[in-house]
Design a protein around this motif. Structure first.
Motif, PDB file in Angstrom:
ATOM      1  N   SER A  42      32.181  31.608  45.748  1.00  0.00           N
ATOM      2  CA  SER A  42      32.885  32.083  44.554  1.00  0.00           C
ATOM      3  C   SER A  42      34.378  32.274  44.758  1.00  0.00           C
ATOM      4  O   SER A  42      35.082  32.660  43.843  1.00  0.00           O
ATOM      5  CB  SER A  42      32.274  33.410  44.091  1.00  0.00           C
ATOM      6  OG  SER A  42      30.935  33.229  43.744  1.00  0.00           O
ATOM      7  N   GLY A  43      34.865  32.067  45.993  1.00  0.00           N
ATOM      8  CA  GLY A  43      36.293  32.164  46.227  1.00  0.00           C
ATOM      9  C   GLY A  43      36.755  33.334  47.066  1.00  0.00           C
ATOM     10  O   GLY A  43      37.943  33.680  47.063  1.00  0.00           O
ATOM     11  N   GLU A  77      30.414  38.168  42.209  1.00  0.00           N
ATOM     12  CA  GLU A  77      31.353  37.723  43.246  1.00  0.00           C
ATOM     13  C   GLU A  77      32.549  37.017  42.622  1.00  0.00           C
ATOM     14  O   GLU A  77      32.444  36.490  41.529  1.00  0.00           O
ATOM     15  CB  GLU A  77      30.648  36.758  44.215  1.00  0.00           C
ATOM     16  CG  GLU A  77      29.579  37.418  45.052  1.00  0.00           C
ATOM     17  CD  GLU A  77      30.114  38.241  46.200  1.00  0.00           C
ATOM     18  OE1 GLU A  77      31.345  38.311  46.384  1.00  0.00           O
ATOM     19  OE2 GLU A  77      29.302  38.825  46.921  1.00  0.00           O
ATOM     20  N   PRO A  78      33.643  36.969  43.341  1.00  0.00           N
ATOM     21  CA  PRO A  78      33.962  37.620  44.604  1.00  0.00           C
ATOM     22  C   PRO A  78      34.156  39.124  44.429  1.00  0.00           C
ATOM     23  O   PRO A  78      34.660  39.593  43.414  1.00  0.00           O
ATOM     24  CB  PRO A  78      35.265  36.982  45.053  1.00  0.00           C
ATOM     25  CG  PRO A  78      35.565  35.869  44.118  1.00  0.00           C
ATOM     26  CD  PRO A  78      34.700  36.042  42.926  1.00  0.00           C
ATOM     27  N   GLU A  93      35.018  43.734  41.192  1.00  0.00           N
ATOM     28  CA  GLU A  93      34.220  42.542  40.928  1.00  0.00           C
ATOM     29  C   GLU A  93      35.025  41.425  40.268  1.00  0.00           C
ATOM     30  O   GLU A  93      36.133  41.645  39.798  1.00  0.00           O
ATOM     31  CB  GLU A  93      33.057  42.907  40.007  1.00  0.00           C
ATOM     32  CG  GLU A  93      33.507  43.363  38.619  1.00  0.00           C
ATOM     33  CD  GLU A  93      32.364  43.740  37.708  1.00  0.00           C
ATOM     34  OE1 GLU A  93      31.198  43.432  38.008  1.00  0.00           O
ATOM     35  OE2 GLU A  93      32.653  44.332  36.654  1.00  0.00           O
ATOM     36  N   TYR A  94      34.419  40.227  40.252  1.00  0.00           N
ATOM     37  CA  TYR A  94      34.998  39.048  39.592  1.00  0.00           C
ATOM     38  C   TYR A  94      36.470  38.845  39.974  1.00  0.00           C
ATOM     39  O   TYR A  94      37.317  38.627  39.107  1.00  0.00           O
ATOM     40  CB  TYR A  94      34.899  39.138  38.070  1.00  0.00           C
ATOM     41  CG  TYR A  94      33.502  39.231  37.506  1.00  0.00           C
ATOM     42  CD1 TYR A  94      32.536  38.285  37.823  1.00  0.00           C
ATOM     43  CD2 TYR A  94      33.158  40.261  36.647  1.00  0.00           C
ATOM     44  CE1 TYR A  94      31.257  38.361  37.288  1.00  0.00           C
ATOM     45  CE2 TYR A  94      31.885  40.348  36.105  1.00  0.00           C
ATOM     46  CZ  TYR A  94      30.939  39.393  36.430  1.00  0.00           C
ATOM     47  OH  TYR A  94      29.685  39.478  35.889  1.00  0.00           O
ATOM     48  N   LEU A  95      36.769  38.932  41.251  1.00  0.00           N
ATOM     49  CA  LEU A  95      38.162  38.883  41.671  1.00  0.00           C
ATOM     50  C   LEU A  95      38.760  37.479  41.590  1.00  0.00           C
ATOM     51  O   LEU A  95      38.075  36.483  41.765  1.00  0.00           O
ATOM     52  CB  LEU A  95      38.301  39.417  43.091  1.00  0.00           C
ATOM     53  CG  LEU A  95      37.978  40.897  43.242  1.00  0.00           C
ATOM     54  CD1 LEU A  95      38.156  41.339  44.684  1.00  0.00           C
ATOM     55  CD2 LEU A  95      38.828  41.739  42.315  1.00  0.00           C
ATOM     56  N   THR A  96      40.035  37.471  41.302  1.00  0.00           N
ATOM     57  CA  THR A  96      40.870  36.279  41.376  1.00  0.00           C
ATOM     58  C   THR A  96      42.032  36.650  42.297  1.00  0.00           C
ATOM     59  O   THR A  96      42.216  37.828  42.626  1.00  0.00           O
ATOM     60  CB  THR A  96      41.430  35.885  39.993  1.00  0.00           C
ATOM     61  OG1 THR A  96      42.282  36.943  39.536  1.00  0.00           O
ATOM     62  CG2 THR A  96      40.320  35.621  38.982  1.00  0.00           C
ATOM     63  N   GLN A  97      42.844  35.686  42.646  1.00  0.00           N
ATOM     64  CA  GLN A  97      44.002  35.998  43.486  1.00  0.00           C
ATOM     65  C   GLN A  97      44.965  36.941  42.760  1.00  0.00           C
ATOM     66  O   GLN A  97      45.524  37.850  43.372  1.00  0.00           O
ATOM     67  CB  GLN A  97      44.702  34.713  43.928  1.00  0.00           C
ATOM     68  CG  GLN A  97      43.877  33.963  44.964  1.00  0.00           C
ATOM     69  CD  GLN A  97      44.508  32.665  45.356  1.00  0.00           C
ATOM     70  OE1 GLN A  97      44.572  31.734  44.556  1.00  0.00           O
ATOM     71  NE2 GLN A  97      44.988  32.596  46.592  1.00  0.00           N
ATOM     72  N   ALA A 100      43.510  40.400  42.875  1.00  0.00           N
ATOM     73  CA  ALA A 100      43.634  40.926  44.245  1.00  0.00           C
ATOM     74  C   ALA A 100      45.059  41.427  44.497  1.00  0.00           C
ATOM     75  O   ALA A 100      45.243  42.494  45.094  1.00  0.00           O
ATOM     76  CB  ALA A 100      43.248  39.856  45.265  1.00  0.00           C
ATOM     77  N   ARG A 101      46.057  40.683  44.037  1.00  0.00           N
ATOM     78  CA  ARG A 101      47.454  41.129  44.187  1.00  0.00           C
ATOM     79  C   ARG A 101      47.683  42.457  43.453  1.00  0.00           C
ATOM     80  O   ARG A 101      48.322  43.373  43.962  1.00  0.00           O
ATOM     81  CB  ARG A 101      48.422  40.077  43.661  1.00  0.00           C
ATOM     82  CG  ARG A 101      48.691  38.962  44.619  1.00  0.00           C
ATOM     83  CD  ARG A 101      49.805  38.031  44.107  1.00  0.00           C
ATOM     84  NE  ARG A 101      49.601  36.712  44.651  1.00  0.00           N
ATOM     85  CZ  ARG A 101      48.847  35.758  44.125  1.00  0.00           C
ATOM     86  NH1 ARG A 101      48.237  35.954  42.983  1.00  0.00           N
ATOM     87  NH2 ARG A 101      48.716  34.588  44.718  1.00  0.00           N
ATOM     88  N   GLN A 102      47.147  42.544  42.237  1.00  0.00           N
ATOM     89  CA  GLN A 102      47.301  43.768  41.445  1.00  0.00           C
ATOM     90  C   GLN A 102      46.596  44.936  42.131  1.00  0.00           C
ATOM     91  O   GLN A 102      47.154  46.038  42.204  1.00  0.00           O
ATOM     92  CB  GLN A 102      46.740  43.566  40.040  1.00  0.00           C
ATOM     93  CG  GLN A 102      46.896  44.797  39.160  1.00  0.00           C
ATOM     94  CD  GLN A 102      46.424  44.563  37.740  1.00  0.00           C
ATOM     95  OE1 GLN A 102      46.508  43.448  37.224  1.00  0.00           O
ATOM     96  NE2 GLN A 102      45.921  45.600  37.099  1.00  0.00           N
ATOM     97  N   ILE A 103      45.393  44.721  42.638  1.00  0.00           N
ATOM     98  CA  ILE A 103      44.660  45.774  43.344  1.00  0.00           C
ATOM     99  C   ILE A 103      45.458  46.224  44.563  1.00  0.00           C
ATOM    100  O   ILE A 103      45.585  47.428  44.824  1.00  0.00           O
ATOM    101  CB  ILE A 103      43.255  45.279  43.743  1.00  0.00           C
ATOM    102  CG1 ILE A 103      42.385  45.142  42.494  1.00  0.00           C
ATOM    103  CG2 ILE A 103      42.608  46.212  44.773  1.00  0.00           C
ATOM    104  CD1 ILE A 103      41.118  44.343  42.693  1.00  0.00           C
ATOM    105  N   PHE A 104      46.017  45.278  45.291  1.00  0.00           N
ATOM    106  CA  PHE A 104      46.791  45.639  46.473  1.00  0.00           C
ATOM    107  C   PHE A 104      48.019  46.455  46.083  1.00  0.00           C
ATOM    108  O   PHE A 104      48.258  47.524  46.634  1.00  0.00           O
ATOM    109  CB  PHE A 104      47.208  44.407  47.278  1.00  0.00           C
ATOM    110  CG  PHE A 104      47.839  44.775  48.580  1.00  0.00           C
ATOM    111  CD1 PHE A 104      47.063  45.016  49.697  1.00  0.00           C
ATOM    112  CD2 PHE A 104      49.210  44.932  48.683  1.00  0.00           C
ATOM    113  CE1 PHE A 104      47.639  45.405  50.894  1.00  0.00           C
ATOM    114  CE2 PHE A 104      49.805  45.315  49.873  1.00  0.00           C
ATOM    115  CZ  PHE A 104      49.011  45.555  50.982  1.00  0.00           C
TER     116      PHE A 104
END
Length: 132
Positions: A42-43, A77-78, A93-97, A100-104
């Motif tokens: 799923s990436g 996933e991811p 859940e359902y992460l994209t790049q 992920a940047r926003q979460i970080f």
């Protein structure tokens, strides 16, 4: 069953030492990318790379990045889990790049949980002596 090699034992030792850094409080955040077969398909590798890039670009040294296998929710996933010292873990859940940047940038760096991406909060079960 295959025998463990010296390299296998070194890898296990390194992983345990990293985990101990978070438990001992020398790392502020533990970031786990779930990389079972379903996650990878799923990436999840791109999500892991994004988190590693963010750590490097922001010159961060108090965040531990680990991987794990499947947590049993393949359809979401991811997935990644953010654990801050003294706080309940958050599973995204359902992460994209981009997510992920926003979460970080917002959760890992500023402590702002990104509710729109949250699957679960807390642990599946409490440790011994804890209450549910």
């Amino acid at each position: 069953m295959a025998k463990l090699t010296i390299d296998d034992l070194k890898k296990i030792k390194n992983r345990v030492e990293k985990e101990d850094q978070f438990r001992a409080g020398t790392k502020r955040v533990k970031l786990t990318v779930h990389m079972g077969t379903c996650g990878i398909a799923s990436g999840a590798k791109a999500i892991l790379d994004t988190f590693m890039d963010e750590i490097s670009e922001n010159n961060v040294d108090d965040v531990l990045v680990t991987t794990s296998g499947c947590i049993g929710i393949c359809s979401r996933e991811p997935l990644a889990t953010v654990e801050e010292q003294g706080k309940d873990p958050i599973v995204y859940e359902y992460l994209t790049q981009n997510k992920a940047r926003q979460i970080f940038k917002r959760h890992v760096m500023k402590g702002e949980i990104q509710n729109e991406f949250v699957l679960a909060r807390g642990r599946e079960q409490e440790e011994k002596g804890g209450s549910k």
